[in-house]
Design a protein around this motif. Structure first.
Motif, PDB file in Angstrom:
ATOM      1  N   GLN A   1      -3.513   4.496   0.726  1.00  0.00           N
ATOM      2  CA  GLN A   1      -1.994   4.370   0.125  1.00  0.00           C
ATOM      3  C   GLN A   1      -1.896   2.987  -0.553  1.00  0.00           C
ATOM      4  O   GLN A   1      -2.096   1.980  -0.248  1.00  0.00           O
ATOM      5  CB  GLN A   1      -1.076   4.392   1.075  1.00  0.00           C
ATOM      6  CG  GLN A   1       0.242   4.177   0.796  1.00  0.00           C
ATOM      7  CD  GLN A   1       1.137   5.056   1.312  1.00  0.00           C
ATOM      8  OE1 GLN A   1       0.935   5.726   2.478  1.00  0.00           O
ATOM      9  NE2 GLN A   1       2.502   5.530   0.600  1.00  0.00           N
TER      10      GLN A   1
ATOM     11  N   ASP B   1       0.309   0.497  -2.973  1.00  0.00           N
ATOM     12  CA  ASP B   1       1.671   0.176  -3.459  1.00  0.00           C
ATOM     13  C   ASP B   1       1.918  -0.795  -4.194  1.00  0.00           C
ATOM     14  O   ASP B   1       1.631  -2.046  -3.566  1.00  0.00           O
ATOM     15  CB  ASP B   1       2.876   0.368  -2.284  1.00  0.00           C
ATOM     16  CG  ASP B   1       2.863   1.590  -1.826  1.00  0.00           C
ATOM     17  OD1 ASP B   1       3.279   2.549  -2.452  1.00  0.00           O
ATOM     18  OD2 ASP B   1       2.844   1.748  -0.544  1.00  0.00           O
TER      19      ASP B   1
ATOM     20  N   LEU C   1       0.024  -2.628  -6.113  1.00  0.00           N
ATOM     21  CA  LEU C   1      -1.112  -3.517  -6.036  1.00  0.00           C
ATOM     22  C   LEU C   1      -1.388  -4.359  -7.536  1.00  0.00           C
ATOM     23  O   LEU C   1      -1.263  -3.618  -8.522  1.00  0.00           O
ATOM     24  CB  LEU C   1      -2.519  -2.701  -6.015  1.00  0.00           C
ATOM     25  CG  LEU C   1      -3.467  -3.528  -5.950  1.00  0.00           C
ATOM     26  CD1 LEU C   1      -3.953  -4.618  -5.091  1.00  0.00           C
ATOM     27  CD2 LEU C   1      -4.842  -2.609  -5.975  1.00  0.00           C
TER      28      LEU C   1
ATOM     29  N   SER D   1       0.038   1.993  -8.046  1.00  0.00           N
ATOM     30  CA  SER D   1       0.615   2.855  -6.997  1.00  0.00           C
ATOM     31  C   SER D   1      -0.047   4.126  -6.993  1.00  0.00           C
ATOM     32  O   SER D   1       0.010   4.758  -8.129  1.00  0.00           O
ATOM     33  CB  SER D   1       1.832   2.810  -6.779  1.00  0.00           C
ATOM     34  OG  SER D   1       2.679   1.658  -6.688  1.00  0.00           O
TER      35      SER D   1
ATOM     36  N   SER E   1      -1.154  -9.634  -4.883  1.00  0.00           N
ATOM     37  CA  SER E   1       0.125  -8.992  -4.443  1.00  0.00           C
ATOM     38  C   SER E   1       0.084  -7.582  -4.237  1.00  0.00           C
ATOM     39  O   SER E   1      -0.759  -6.764  -4.696  1.00  0.00           O
ATOM     40  CB  SER E   1       1.338  -9.336  -5.046  1.00  0.00           C
ATOM     41  OG  SER E   1       1.450  -8.669  -6.254  1.00  0.00           O
ATOM     42  N   GLY E   2       0.972  -7.053  -3.395  1.00  0.00           N
ATOM     43  CA  GLY E   2       0.887  -5.483  -3.425  1.00  0.00           C
ATOM     44  C   GLY E   2       0.471  -5.052  -1.976  1.00  0.00           C
ATOM     45  O   GLY E   2      -0.075  -6.013  -1.196  1.00  0.00           O
ATOM     46  N   ARG E   3       0.536  -3.976  -1.559  1.00  0.00           N
ATOM     47  CA  ARG E   3      -0.028  -3.404  -0.378  1.00  0.00           C
ATOM     48  C   ARG E   3      -0.906  -2.393  -0.400  1.00  0.00           C
ATOM     49  O   ARG E   3      -0.690  -1.420  -1.168  1.00  0.00           O
ATOM     50  CB  ARG E   3       1.293  -3.018   0.457  1.00  0.00           C
ATOM     51  CG  ARG E   3       1.088  -2.750   2.165  1.00  0.00           C
ATOM     52  CD  ARG E   3       2.412  -2.598   2.767  1.00  0.00           C
ATOM     53  NE  ARG E   3       2.010  -1.880   3.735  1.00  0.00           N
ATOM     54  CZ  ARG E   3       1.412  -2.133   5.121  1.00  0.00           C
ATOM     55  NH1 ARG E   3       1.383  -3.483   5.218  1.00  0.00           N
ATOM     56  NH2 ARG E   3       1.345  -1.292   6.088  1.00  0.00           N
ATOM     57  N   VAL E   4      -1.970  -2.445   0.269  1.00  0.00           N
ATOM     58  CA  VAL E   4      -3.184  -1.428   0.313  1.00  0.00           C
ATOM     59  C   VAL E   4      -3.430  -0.987   1.601  1.00  0.00           C
ATOM     60  O   VAL E   4      -3.857  -1.810   2.356  1.00  0.00           O
ATOM     61  CB  VAL E   4      -4.380  -1.948  -0.336  1.00  0.00           C
ATOM     62  CG1 VAL E   4      -5.560  -0.771  -0.554  1.00  0.00           C
ATOM     63  CG2 VAL E   4      -4.167  -2.341  -1.986  1.00  0.00           C
ATOM     64  N   THR E   5      -3.471   0.245   2.019  1.00  0.00           N
ATOM     65  CA  THR E   5      -3.717   0.559   3.359  1.00  0.00           C
ATOM     66  C   THR E   5      -4.625   1.785   3.142  1.00  0.00           C
ATOM     67  O   THR E   5      -4.715   2.385   2.459  1.00  0.00           O
ATOM     68  CB  THR E   5      -2.455   1.265   4.201  1.00  0.00           C
ATOM     69  OG1 THR E   5      -1.989   2.110   3.659  1.00  0.00           O
ATOM     70  CG2 THR E   5      -1.630  -0.106   4.637  1.00  0.00           C
TER      71      THR E   5
ATOM     72  N   ASP F   1      -4.539  -2.147   6.910  1.00  0.00           N
ATOM     73  CA  ASP F   1      -4.148  -3.191   5.725  1.00  0.00           C
ATOM     74  C   ASP F   1      -5.639  -3.914   5.175  1.00  0.00           C
ATOM     75  O   ASP F   1      -6.037  -4.614   6.118  1.00  0.00           O
ATOM     76  CB  ASP F   1      -3.037  -4.142   5.889  1.00  0.00           C
ATOM     77  CG  ASP F   1      -2.520  -4.931   4.775  1.00  0.00           C
ATOM     78  OD1 ASP F   1      -1.443  -4.134   4.269  1.00  0.00           O
ATOM     79  OD2 ASP F   1      -3.191  -5.698   4.344  1.00  0.00           O
TER      80      ASP F   1
ATOM     81  N   VAL G   1      -5.531  -6.797   3.840  1.00  0.00           N
ATOM     82  CA  VAL G   1      -5.487  -8.480   4.003  1.00  0.00           C
ATOM     83  C   VAL G   1      -5.405  -8.576   5.504  1.00  0.00           C
ATOM     84  O   VAL G   1      -6.223  -9.432   6.021  1.00  0.00           O
ATOM     85  CB  VAL G   1      -4.270  -8.934   3.334  1.00  0.00           C
ATOM     86  CG1 VAL G   1      -4.041 -10.170   3.481  1.00  0.00           C
ATOM     87  CG2 VAL G   1      -4.011  -8.266   2.132  1.00  0.00           C
ATOM     88  N   GLU G   2      -4.943  -7.725   6.495  1.00  0.00           N
ATOM     89  CA  GLU G   2      -4.670  -7.969   7.797  1.00  0.00           C
ATOM     90  C   GLU G   2      -6.089  -7.505   8.652  1.00  0.00           C
ATOM     91  O   GLU G   2      -6.443  -8.104   9.455  1.00  0.00           O
ATOM     92  CB  GLU G   2      -3.318  -7.412   8.380  1.00  0.00           C
ATOM     93  CG  GLU G   2      -2.166  -8.316   8.124  1.00  0.00           C
ATOM     94  CD  GLU G   2      -1.035  -7.203   7.795  1.00  0.00           C
ATOM     95  OE1 GLU G   2      -0.794  -6.249   8.596  1.00  0.00           O
ATOM     96  OE2 GLU G   2      -0.013  -7.947   7.208  1.00  0.00           O
TER      97      GLU G   2
END
Lengths: 241, 314
Positions: free
Chosen positions: B3, B5, B7, B21, B55-59, B64, B66-67
């Motif tokens: 997913q 979002d 990015l 996205s 920036s943005g979220r990638v899973t 995630d 980044v995490e």
């Protein structure tokens, strides 16, 4: 940590399978032998301990040079050929990559250090050599080598290619060596600071004389640690670019 | 499975990708399509946990990038645009190293390496040095290293780059074989290759997704309803009349006429081929060849990229 050992083993195998490592070792052994024959053994007659001291003095310079050349490929080559992506996309930390690389170069450098052993053994033929003296000297060479390889690893992490890596690490090493000279032309407290920072000078001489000071051991371990830490940070930063 | 979002990735001041996205479901084979410099490689590097997003979220699989990059790295196989090969290692030695690096239990390494060698047809070069292999083999070793640890997600960046036509066909066959075993994300700037092996296409242009969907969906959205190519013996007029009588055929034109063989192009979906064939045979025309129009995807792609260029100019 197993990943670091895995990387170290692969890297060491790469040193053993390509010619560049052998060329560096052979050249450095030749240089060390020539210096030993011309200056340590030659000249006016001297005591065995004096010869051994000079042997360690020359070998330390050779060790530093070899360390810079051996470590230049570590990370720069990976970046050059694109194999760093393999490590980056695998479940290994940046610290494991750097430590693995460092260990392999240090292991290969140890081969060079062990091979110099024939020179003090030659002294043994016609003189008296204390094994404590040899142990201290070789411990010093190993610590100095580790610090130099760590600086080389840092230089290699910064550079895009191996030549640049060698130049960068060379500059850092020379700067640390020159601290010794700067300490003699500056006043306190700078002279003391430069003395404490110098890569060779005050920190290596006791090893050459067969004396192990805890402060010198700590100095070399600290340099190694700081340089590796910096290399890890550089790798981490590369992901952000 | 994936997913993405919003990015965004900047290199200095330059945005390689902007506000990207999309979603990818488990088991899909996704084609990532774009011209050189469109941002494909950057996106794949973020998904492969090589680069971090601005920036943005990638899973991926709920983790995630980044995490929790380590959890993701265990689940993916990544082939960068240049295969990450160590020239001084043997093929099987290299694959064993990669398998160990990707946490394959020691006891399973041999079996997994053999499996990967078989899947990529590299068994006969297993003891050769990677550096001595030709480009086609190197590319296959690159794919083998990506799948040796049986990852759930395979990310292949231009696996057919620089291959000759025979090798491209082989690579296509290899990716087809991977369908069902892995979720596959494969990038390319070569259209026919990607349309044949992928369930769905994502078209990227200057760092943004400009279209996504199946080949048919893209075609429908752009009003390019597809085409059929027909070759008949003689009787051009009769053939045209016969096919134009089919309601779904919007238009038919004669492409060329040579040595009594007439080639026609019909503006009609490819699924209409049986009906066209029947109509021609019933009209007494000798049918020589019937095929889906080859330029279909190419025209979609050109249309997509040109639309954007003109929009920006306006």
């Amino acid at each position: 940590m197993t990943a670091a050992l895995l990387i170290a083993r692969r890297e060491l195998a790469a040193y053993l399978r390509t010619w560049s490592g052998y060329v560096i070792i052979a050249a450095m052994l030749l240089l060390d032998g020539l210096l030993f024959n011309a200056f340590a053994m030659g000249g006016s007659s001297k005591r065995s301990a004096e010869v051994i001291y000079q042997f360690f003095y020359f070998s330390s310079g050779v060790t530093i040079t070899a360390a810079v050349f051996l470590s230049m490929r570590l990370l720069a080559e990976e970046r050059q050929t694109g194999t760093l992506s393999l490590l980056y996309s695998s479940p290994v930390t940046d610290a494991e990559i750097v430590i693995g690389k460092f260990l392999s170069a240090l292991a290969f450098l140890s081969i060079l250090i062990v091979l110099t052993l024939y020179m003090p053994l030659l002294v043994l033929v016609n003189g008296k050599v204390s094994f404590g003296h040899l142990f201290a000297g070789y411990l010093g060479l190993l610590l100095l080598g580790a610090a130099s390889v760590a600086i080389g690893t840092f230089g290699s992490s910064l550079a895009k290619n191996q030549v640049l890596a060698a130049i960068l690490s060379g500059v850092i090493v020379v700067a640390l060596l020159v601290c010794w000279m700067l300490s003699s032309v500056t006043d306190r407290p700078f002279s003391e600071l430069f003395t404490a920072l110098a890569l060779h000078g005050k920190h290596f001489q006791p090893f050459g004389q067969g004396i192990v000071h805890v402060r010198d051991v700590i100095y070399y371990v600290a340099v190694t640690f700081v340089a590796l830490f910096a290399a890890i940070r550089v790798l981490e930063a590369r992901r952000w670019r | 499975m994936i997913q993405v979002d919003g990015l965004t990735k900047y290199y200095g001041d330059h945005a390689a990708i902007r506000n990207l996205s999309f979603r990818i479901e488990r088991g899909e084979v996704i084609g990532f399509l774009g011209l050189n410099g469109a941002g494909k490689t950057t996106t794949l590097k973020v998904l492969g946990c090589v680069l971090l997003p601005t920036s943005g979220r990638v899973t991926i699989d709920g983790f995630d990038v980044v995490e929790n990059p380590h959890e993701i790295r265990k689940r993916i196989g990544f082939l960068p645009d240049t295969p990450p090969l160590y020239d001084e290692m043997t093929v099987s030695g290299y694959l064993s190293f990669v398998a160990r690096l990707r946490r394959v239990p020691f006891a399973d390494v041999r079996a997994r390496v053999d499996e990967a060698l078989q899947l990529t047809a590299l068994v006969e070069v297993r003891d050769e040095l990677v550096g001595a292999l030709s480009h086609g083999y190197r590319q296959r070793v690159g794919v083998a290293q990506a799948l040796v640890h049986r990852p759930e997600l395979l990310i292949l960046d231009e696996p057919s780059g620089g291959l000759d036509p025979v090798q491209i066909v082989e690579m296509r066959g290899l990716i087809k074989k991977l369908k069902g075993r892995h979720t596959v994300l494969v990038s390319s700037h070569i259209l026919p290759e990607i349309s044949q092996i992928c369930d769905r296409l994502l078209v990227i242009q200057e760092g943004e997704i400009v279209a996504q969907g199946t080949e048919a969906e893209l075609a429908a959205r752009l009003g390019a309803g597809g085409s059929i190519e027909v070759e008949v013996l003689g009787a051009a007029a009769r053939a045209l009349e016969a096919v134009r009588a089919i309601p779904a055929v919007q238009d038919a034109v004669v492409l060329r006429e040579q040595d009594g063989v007439v080639a026609l192009r019909l503006d009609a979906p490819a699924e209409l081929r049986p009906e066209v064939a029947r109509a021609l045979v019933n009209a007494g025309v000798d049918l020589l060849r019937i095929d889906r129009g080859t330029q279909k995807l190419e025209s979609i792609f050109l249309k997509l990229t040109q639309d954007r260029t003109t929009k920006e100019a306006a």
